[in-house]
Design a protein around this motif. Structure first.
Motif, mmCIF file in Angstrom:
data_model
loop_
_atom_site.group_PDB
_atom_site.id
_atom_site.type_symbol
_atom_site.label_atom_id
_atom_site.label_comp_id
_atom_site.label_asym_id
_atom_site.label_seq_id
_atom_site.Cartn_x
_atom_site.Cartn_y
_atom_site.Cartn_z
ATOM 1 N N LEU A 180 0.869 -1.171 0.000
ATOM 2 C CA LEU A 180 0.000 0.000 0.000
ATOM 3 C C LEU A 180 0.906 1.221 0.000
ATOM 4 C CD1 LEU A 180 -2.483 -1.119 2.775
ATOM 5 C CD2 LEU A 180 -2.943 -1.099 0.355
ATOM 6 N N GLY B 24 2.574 1.161 17.360
ATOM 7 C CA GLY B 24 3.485 2.183 17.865
ATOM 8 C C GLY B 24 4.870 2.089 17.258
ATOM 9 N N ALA C 282 2.744 -7.032 15.063
ATOM 10 C CA ALA C 282 3.576 -6.022 15.715
ATOM 11 C C ALA C 282 2.681 -4.903 16.233
ATOM 12 C CB ALA C 282 4.584 -5.473 14.722
ATOM 13 N N LYS D 16 2.093 -8.474 11.048
ATOM 14 C CA LYS D 16 0.745 -7.997 11.365
ATOM 15 C C LYS D 16 0.462 -8.005 12.866
ATOM 16 C CE LYS D 16 -1.425 -12.384 10.109
ATOM 17 N NZ LYS D 16 -2.339 -12.991 9.143
ATOM 18 N N MET E 20 -4.663 -2.121 11.788
ATOM 19 C CA MET E 20 -4.532 -0.782 11.229
ATOM 20 C C MET E 20 -4.455 -0.851 9.706
ATOM 21 S SD MET E 20 -1.590 0.905 10.042
ATOM 22 C CE MET E 20 -1.695 2.408 9.108
ATOM 23 N N ILE E 21 -3.714 -1.825 9.182
ATOM 24 C CA ILE E 21 -3.597 -1.987 7.731
ATOM 25 C C ILE E 21 -4.954 -2.336 7.128
ATOM 26 C CG2 ILE E 21 -2.722 -3.610 5.965
ATOM 27 C CD1 ILE E 21 -0.692 -1.540 6.573
ATOM 28 N N ASP F 6 -6.875 -0.054 4.503
ATOM 29 C CA ASP F 6 -7.229 -0.655 3.216
ATOM 30 C C ASP F 6 -8.697 -0.388 2.883
ATOM 31 O OD1 ASP F 6 -6.882 -2.280 0.934
ATOM 32 O OD2 ASP F 6 -7.642 -4.023 2.019
ATOM 33 N N LYS F 7 -9.552 -0.521 3.890
ATOM 34 C CA LYS F 7 -10.988 -0.310 3.677
ATOM 35 C C LYS F 7 -11.263 1.153 3.317
ATOM 36 C CE LYS F 7 -12.703 -4.407 4.951
ATOM 37 N NZ LYS F 7 -12.151 -5.367 4.010
ATOM 38 N N LEU G 49 3.692 0.079 2.293
ATOM 39 C CA LEU G 49 3.472 -0.882 3.374
ATOM 40 C C LEU G 49 3.225 -2.245 2.751
ATOM 41 C CD1 LEU G 49 1.008 1.346 5.415
ATOM 42 C CD2 LEU G 49 3.446 1.106 5.772
ATOM 43 N N THR H 105 -4.501 5.590 15.678
ATOM 44 C CA THR H 105 -4.393 4.208 16.119
ATOM 45 C C THR H 105 -3.625 4.143 17.418
ATOM 46 O OG1 THR H 105 -4.181 3.718 13.771
ATOM 47 C CG2 THR H 105 -3.818 1.899 15.277
ATOM 48 N N SER H 106 -4.104 3.339 18.325
ATOM 49 C CA SER H 106 -3.390 3.136 19.582
ATOM 50 C C SER H 106 -2.025 2.519 19.309
ATOM 51 C CB SER H 106 -4.185 2.216 20.490
ATOM 52 O OG SER H 106 -3.338 1.667 21.473
ATOM 53 N N ARG H 107 -1.045 2.941 20.056
ATOM 54 C CA ARG H 107 0.310 2.409 19.871
ATOM 55 C C ARG H 107 0.376 0.924 20.204
ATOM 56 N NH1 ARG H 107 3.916 6.569 19.332
ATOM 57 N NH2 ARG H 107 5.540 5.020 19.416
ATOM 58 N N PHE H 108 -0.599 0.454 20.947
ATOM 59 C CA PHE H 108 -0.561 -0.955 21.371
ATOM 60 C C PHE H 108 -1.490 -1.821 20.529
ATOM 61 C CE2 PHE H 108 0.463 1.777 24.913
ATOM 62 C CZ PHE H 108 1.737 1.325 25.201
ATOM 63 N N CYS H 109 -2.076 -1.202 19.523
ATOM 64 C CA CYS H 109 -2.960 -1.951 18.644
ATOM 65 C C CYS H 109 -2.122 -2.752 17.651
ATOM 66 C CB CYS H 109 -3.840 -0.951 17.915
ATOM 67 S SG CYS H 109 -4.710 -1.642 16.539
ATOM 68 N N LYS H 110 -2.667 -3.849 17.182
ATOM 69 C CA LYS H 110 -1.949 -4.671 16.213
ATOM 70 C C LYS H 110 -1.854 -3.945 14.869
ATOM 71 C CE LYS H 110 -1.638 -8.823 18.414
ATOM 72 N NZ LYS H 110 -0.994 -8.155 19.562
ATOM 73 N N TYR H 111 -0.673 -3.999 14.294
ATOM 74 C CA TYR H 111 -0.419 -3.340 13.005
ATOM 75 C C TYR H 111 -1.348 -3.873 11.912
ATOM 76 C CZ TYR H 111 2.241 -2.519 8.662
ATOM 77 O OH TYR H 111 2.620 -2.209 7.404
ATOM 78 N N GLY H 112 -1.625 -5.168 11.980
ATOM 79 C CA GLY H 112 -2.479 -5.797 10.969
ATOM 80 C C GLY H 112 -3.858 -5.172 10.902
#
Lengths: 147, 134
Positions: A40, B109, B106, B104, A116-117, A121-122, B128, A107-114
């Protein structure tokens, strides 16, 4: 009696070179991996490049530490984000989409990156469906902002 | 008058050039083959539908593992050096795309810290990395 000597052929047989070459060819064809990376595309904002935007033209998307997504303060499941975004982009009932609307993803810093992606994407999909340039800002939510 | 005899046509297909053709193809495949030089980290990429294909050349990778380890050129790098390293590469090739291969699972932050550090060092073209989901 004289024995007649057979004349030796001086040519190297070349009938099999084709086979050898094709064998090598098949080997290289099967071992070649074409580099097809997907991603992306984003353009990061330059530091110090702050633009003042009317608060009415920002749509807030929050993703909490637990992975709860809120679009404009309404909890929205992942599969409804696209529709919600389209709804927001075409809010004023006009056929033409609102090209000024900016989605601000916090996004929360402790949220999973996946997650957020997936959300990103949506939102991207919504912009593509309406055929307008994407305006999505990515930021971490301040820790005190956690809900 | 002598009647000329019709020459008998040869039935064989000339095969002398097949080797040449095949070798030409081999050379093509050998030249276009790119061997991966970087091993990176083992990551589970997230999947996305709107992902686009990246060009074959002009990409620099950053790996971000599940446990927040960042790897560039097979070296473990602290977050605050990522931007400096990448900006050096961008200086050499201004159209370079930085591909972030983040796991995914990770934390966002860590990825965001990388974004910030890249932006500070004026590395703005970022992709990304994702997998294609239908």
């Amino acid at each position: 009696m004289r024995k007649q000597r057979r004349k030796e052929t001086s040519a190297i047989p070349t009938a099999s070179t084709g086979d050898i070459a094709f064998l090598l060819l098949v080997f290289f064809m099967t071992t070649t991996i074409f580099n097809n990376e997907l991603g992306l595309q984003i353009v990061l904002p330059e530091k110090g490049e702050t633009v003042k935007v009317k608060s009415s033209s920002i749509a807030h998307v929050y993703i909490s530490r637990e992975g709860v997504i809120k679009v404009e303060d309404i909890v929205t499941p992942l599969d409804q984000i696209e529709d919600k975004a389209i709804e927001l982009l075409t809010q004023n009932g006009s056929i033409k989409a609102d090209t000024n609307l900016i989605f601000s993803m916090k996004t929360s810093r402790f949220c999973k990156y996946g997650l957020m992606i997936n959300t990103f994407d949506k939102l991207k999909k919504a912009f593509v469906q309406l055929n307008i340039p994407e305006k999505i800002s990515l930021k971490p939510s301040p820790i005190e902002d956690e809900f | 008058m002598e009647i000329k005899r019709i020459e008998k046509a040869s039935l064989e297909i000339p095969t002398a050039s097949t080797g040449d053709i095949a070798f030409l193809l081999i050379v093509f495949f050998m030249v276009t083959t790119v061997f991966r030089t970087e091993t990176g980290l083992k990551v589970n990429l997230p999947s996305a539908e709107r992902s686009k294909k990246l060009p074959n050349k002009g990409i620099a990778h950053i790996w971000i593992g599940e446990d927040a380890v960042i790897s560039i050129d097979d070296n473990i790098i602290p977050v605050n050096y990522v931007g400096i390293l990448q900006s050096r590469k961008v200086f050499e090739n201004p159209v370079l795309i930085t591909s972030i291969q983040a796991d995914k699972n990770a934390n966002y932050g860590v990825v965001n810290d990388v974004f910030d550090n890249l932006a500070e060092n004026k590395v703005l073209r970022v992709s990304l990395a994702t997998l294609k989901s239908d």
